[in-house]
Design an enzyme around this catalytic site. Structure first.
Site, PDB file in Angstrom:
ATOM      1  N   LYS A 186     -21.720  13.284  11.584  1.00 57.00           N
ATOM      2  CA  LYS A 186     -21.709  12.806  10.026  1.00 57.00           C
ATOM      3  C   LYS A 186     -20.566  13.132   9.616  1.00 57.00           C
ATOM      4  CE  LYS A 186     -22.844  14.968   6.390  1.00 57.00           C
ATOM      5  NZ  LYS A 186     -21.844  14.139   5.305  1.00 57.00           N
ATOM      6  N   GLU A 260     -15.922  26.097  12.131  1.00 62.10           N
ATOM      7  CA  GLU A 260     -14.744  26.060  11.687  1.00 62.10           C
ATOM      8  C   GLU A 260     -14.598  26.182  10.202  1.00 62.10           C
ATOM      9  OE1 GLU A 260     -12.133  26.690  13.838  1.00 62.10           O
ATOM     10  OE2 GLU A 260     -12.792  25.518  15.836  1.00 62.10           O
ATOM     11  N   CYS A 294      -7.420  24.023   6.197  1.00 58.15           N
ATOM     12  CA  CYS A 294      -8.154  25.149   6.057  1.00 58.15           C
ATOM     13  C   CYS A 294      -7.343  26.166   6.584  1.00 58.15           C
ATOM     14  CB  CYS A 294      -9.322  24.944   6.914  1.00 58.15           C
ATOM     15  SG  CYS A 294      -9.045  24.459   8.668  1.00 58.15           S
ATOM     16  N   GLU A 391     -10.256  30.486  -1.591  1.00 57.56           N
ATOM     17  CA  GLU A 391      -9.654  29.179  -0.759  1.00 57.56           C
ATOM     18  C   GLU A 391      -9.772  28.082  -2.062  1.00 57.56           C
ATOM     19  OE1 GLU A 391     -11.754  27.184   2.255  1.00 57.56           O
ATOM     20  OE2 GLU A 391      -9.667  26.939   3.193  1.00 57.56           O
TER      21      GLU A 391
END
Lengths: 480, 299
Positions: A186, A260, A294, A391
């Site tokens: 997806k 991840e 990331c 983040e």
């Protein structure tokens, strides 16, 4: 001085190299087939908010169909196929990606908002290289150090993010297929188009039906896919929050999982660093891909004695960054991928200001339409600040200082994340000392944000588990 | 320093002599505290005789053990692999010296024949030697240089994950116990071990061996007690990096769900584990992280 520098002339890449259909269906069992529900998603160009195409939203019934197709392909075709034959399909796919890389780069820039310079020079070459790399592994698995006869797991459920859409697809699909698994993937809600283009590449490569299935959709589709009991493996790249949810869903099922997730990478600059190189590395670390990375070096840790000089040079460099049309070959910083992401970046930047950090951005004109955020540097940041802990996933750098190497390491490791870190020093022993102590999966020393299919990538702690890339990346898809 | 009990202590008491009964303690941070809860529980033999009392660890004891394991991690993981191997081999030498005591304890806990008990003790000591020899080979076998497409030095090496909560098997109180502890510490992680509830005495004796060996305090912490009481707390603890759920039985699923909140590495229990089989790297790699270091190459 400034008036002696010529303005850049527009250098737009041609949009006409790619044709986008008005509407796309799901790719299941080798063919595009309508979803069982009526819901559609419109994907936008984030640089101007113009719709690019409509895509289907896969329902749980569609997930069932795709998983069944993948299972059939695994049992009947792909699992039994000799590795050498599987490898040749992957080589074919790699070659087609190379041949069509200009078209795919434009498509990616349109759908994602990232500069063509990056899609052309980073995303596409790396995506093709990833398929080339793993193609060669397909018939050499007994030599991978994973036991004499590594066996595929079966059907892999894969969910990828919007920051490197085609590249993340390659990271997921190439090792899975090389090891003999079949996949249901997806793509992200806001960046489905290169995955759908990849579906056509699978057809062009005559990949057996059902080996790769692509389901477009949003969170509900992703949840149905990762929870599907007919899958043997779940691989996810995305936020740590969603990663926790997936780990909970997979718990106790015996299915394998690799994640991840997020990061808050520290980029440490020691007082003996080559400053101009470090400045380039800091810029690459946080402004590459609009900071939608990331492993971004989102926390700059600079030794106090050189902080003033370094920040001055950093600001001078950031003032030269060009923000604007992603399809312009001179653009350094493109559009923020979505309205939702822009809202999150604004929220955190506001929190930085409210917590008394000092924000700075170059004088830079933002386009009127589309989602844009200027490169931003916060100084006076403490470890307790939200902008030092959370983040941001945007072009926002938080600057902290340190006095001793031990303090640098302690601050760098003071985070639940552990994906990446950078070290800038001209002293080899100090570089290795720091690299040993940093609790992160990727350490870039005197460089940053480098990727390669042969190089394992992945995190410590709450940045996830498992590695993608290299020999290590095979482990996620085999029973040793 | 804790004092060694002599192995002769369990020899049959002289006729008419009143035996000295034992209430054992926990092993945390290199010392032997009682449970902060003050609780203990009776340990009985396979045929129902009372053998000793063991400390019944509480969640606060588990928390103290995690603090000790975290404190020990930097030093232990920072030692050279050769030094870790030396220390582990020295532990094996000491286990060998305690072989008769371990055999007594296994025989009492499991029943069966003395020959079988001795065989299991020998296998356990050999297993410890096996892992002592792995310490300085793991990096070579699991790590490698990466030929990236550019002028970069690029190398991936395994590193220990940190603090591992180890739930030892319930039904293999010595061979199973060493088979789950040794791989964790061989690679440089530190351990909080919850022993077999029913048969904790071999673990207590192992603690006495470790306490008098060169293993730094806190590298292995041993809690006797109940998995259902301790495990949920350890699975949720944010300073625990990984779980070995081998001895958790039906709780494994729930614990894995709890561990998801902090994204712990989880080694799931395997059905019908054969503790005599060659484990290879199967219990080492789940507690390793891979670190990849890049550096430009140039003049």
């Amino acid at each position: 001085m400034a008036d002696q520098i010529f303005e850049y002339a527009p250098a737009p890449e041609s949009r006409s190299v790619v044709s986008i259909d008005p509407s796309y269906e799901l790719f299941i069992d080798g063919a595009f087939t309508p979803a069982s529900g009526d819901e559609r998603i419109t994907t936008l160009n984030p640089a101007d908010e113009e719709p690019l195409a409509e895509v289907a939203v896969a329902t749980s019934a569609d997930v069932d169909r795709a998983v069944a197709a993948a299972r059939r392909a695994f049992d009947e075709v792909w699992g039994p196929m000799p590795g050498a034959e599987r490898g040749k399909y992957l080589f074919r796919i790699a070659r087609i990606i190379q041949e069509r890389s200009r078209e795919l780069a434009v498509l990616e820039s349109l759908d994602n908002g990232k500069p063509i310079k990056e899609t052309r020079d980073v995303d596409l070459p790396l995506a093709a290289a990833h398929f080339f790399y793993y193609a060669g592994w397909a018939d050499k698995l007994p030599h991978a150090g994973l036991g004499p006869d590594p066996r595929p797991l079966g059907v892999a459920a894969q969910v990828i993010p919007w920051n490197f859409p085609l590249l993340m697809l390659a990271w997921k699909i190439a090792p899975a297929l090389a090891t003999g698994n079949t996949v249901v993937l997806k793509p992200a809600e806001t960046t489905p188009l290169t995955a759908l283009a990849f579906a056509r590449i699978c057809q062009e490569a005559e990949l057996p039906p059902g080996v790769v299935n692509i389901l477009t959709g949003a969170g509900a589709t992703g949840r149905a896919l990762v929870a599907h009991p007919g899958t043997d493996k779940v691989a996810f790249t995305g936020s740590t929050e969603v990663g926790r949810e997936i780990a909970r869903a997979v718990a106790g099922t015996g299915r394998r999982l690799t994640l991840e997730l997020g990061g808050k990478g520290a980029n440490i600059v020691f007082d003996d660093a080559a400053i101009d190189q470090a400045v380039e590395g800091i810029v690459t670390g946080i402004f590459f891909n609009q900071g939608h990375v990331c492993c971004a070096g989102s926390r700059l840790l600079v030794q106090e004695s050189i902080a003033d000089e370094l920040l001055e040079r950093l600001k001078a460099r950031v003032e030269r960054l060009r923000l604007g049309d992603p399809l312009d070959k001179n653009t350094d910083i493109g559009a923020i991928n979505s309205a939702a992401q822009l809202a999150r970046i604004r929220d955190l930047a506001r929190a930085g200001a409210e917590e008394q950090a000092v924000g700075w951005s170059p004088a830079c004109e933002l386009p009127e339409r589309g989602y844009w955020f200027p490169p931003t540097v916060f100084t006076g940041v403490s470890q307790a600040h939200r902008i030092a802990r959370e983040e941001i996933f945007g072009p926002v750098l938080s600057v902290l200082t340190f006095r001793t190497p031990d303090e640098a390491i302690a601050k760098a490791n003071n985070t639940p994340y552990g994906l990446s870190a950078g070290v800038w020093t001209e002293k080899g022993s100090r570089m290795l000392w720091a690299a040993n102590r940093l609790r992160a999966g990727v350490i870039w020393s005197n460089t940053f944000n480098k990727f390669d299919p042969a190089s394992p990538f992945g995190g410590y702690k709450e940045s996830g588990y498992g590695r993608e890339g290299g020999r290590h990346g095979l482990e996620a898809y085999v029973n040793a | 320093m804790p004092r060694l009990r002599k192995t002769t202590e369990r020899a049959p008491a002289a006729p008419g002599r009143l035996a000295v009964r034992k209430t054992y303690k926990l092993y945390v941070n290199g010392a032997f505290p009682r449970s902060e809860s003050g609780r203990s529980y009776p340990v009985t033999s396979a045929d129902g005789r009372h053998l000793a009392n063991a400390a019944l660890a509480s969640r606060k004891d588990a928390r103290d053990a995690v603090v000790a394991a975290r404190k020990a991690f930097g030093g232990w993981s920072g030692r050279t692999a050769y030094n870790r191997g030396q220390i582990l081999y020295r532990v094996a030498e000491m286990l060998e010296g305690r072989a008769a005591q371990f055999a007594d304890e296994l025989l009492a806990a499991e029943g069966g024949t003395r020959a079988k008990a001795e065989e299991l003790v020998a296998a356990a000591i050999d297993r410890w030697v096996y892992y002592a020899g792995w310490t300085d080979k793991i990096v070579q076998v699991v790590g490698n240089a990466n030929p990236v497409s550019g002028p970069y030095f690029n190398q991936s090496t395994p590193e220990p994950t940190g603090v591992v909560a180890v739930f030892a098997p319930q039904d293999a109180p010595l061979l199973g116990l060493v088979s789950v502890i040794a791989p964790v510490i061989a690679a440089g992680s530190t351990a909080v071990v919850v022993t077999s509830e029913r048969a904790p005495l071999p673990a207590v004796t192992l603690a006495e061996v470790l306490a008098t060996s060169d293993l730094p305090g806190g590298v292995v912490n041993i809690l006797t007690g109940r998995v259902p009481e301790l495990a949920p707390h350890l699975a949720a603890h944010a300073d625990v990096n990984a779980l070995d759920l081998t001895g958790t039985g039906d709780l494994a699923r729930e614990l894995e769900e709890t561990a998801a909140a902090t994204l712990k590495r989880v080694l799931r229990p395997r059905e019908d584990e054969d503790w005599t089989a060659d484990p290879g790297l199967s219990r080492i790699t789940p507690f390793l992280e891979t670190k990849t270091v890049w550096h430009p190459v140039g003049v």
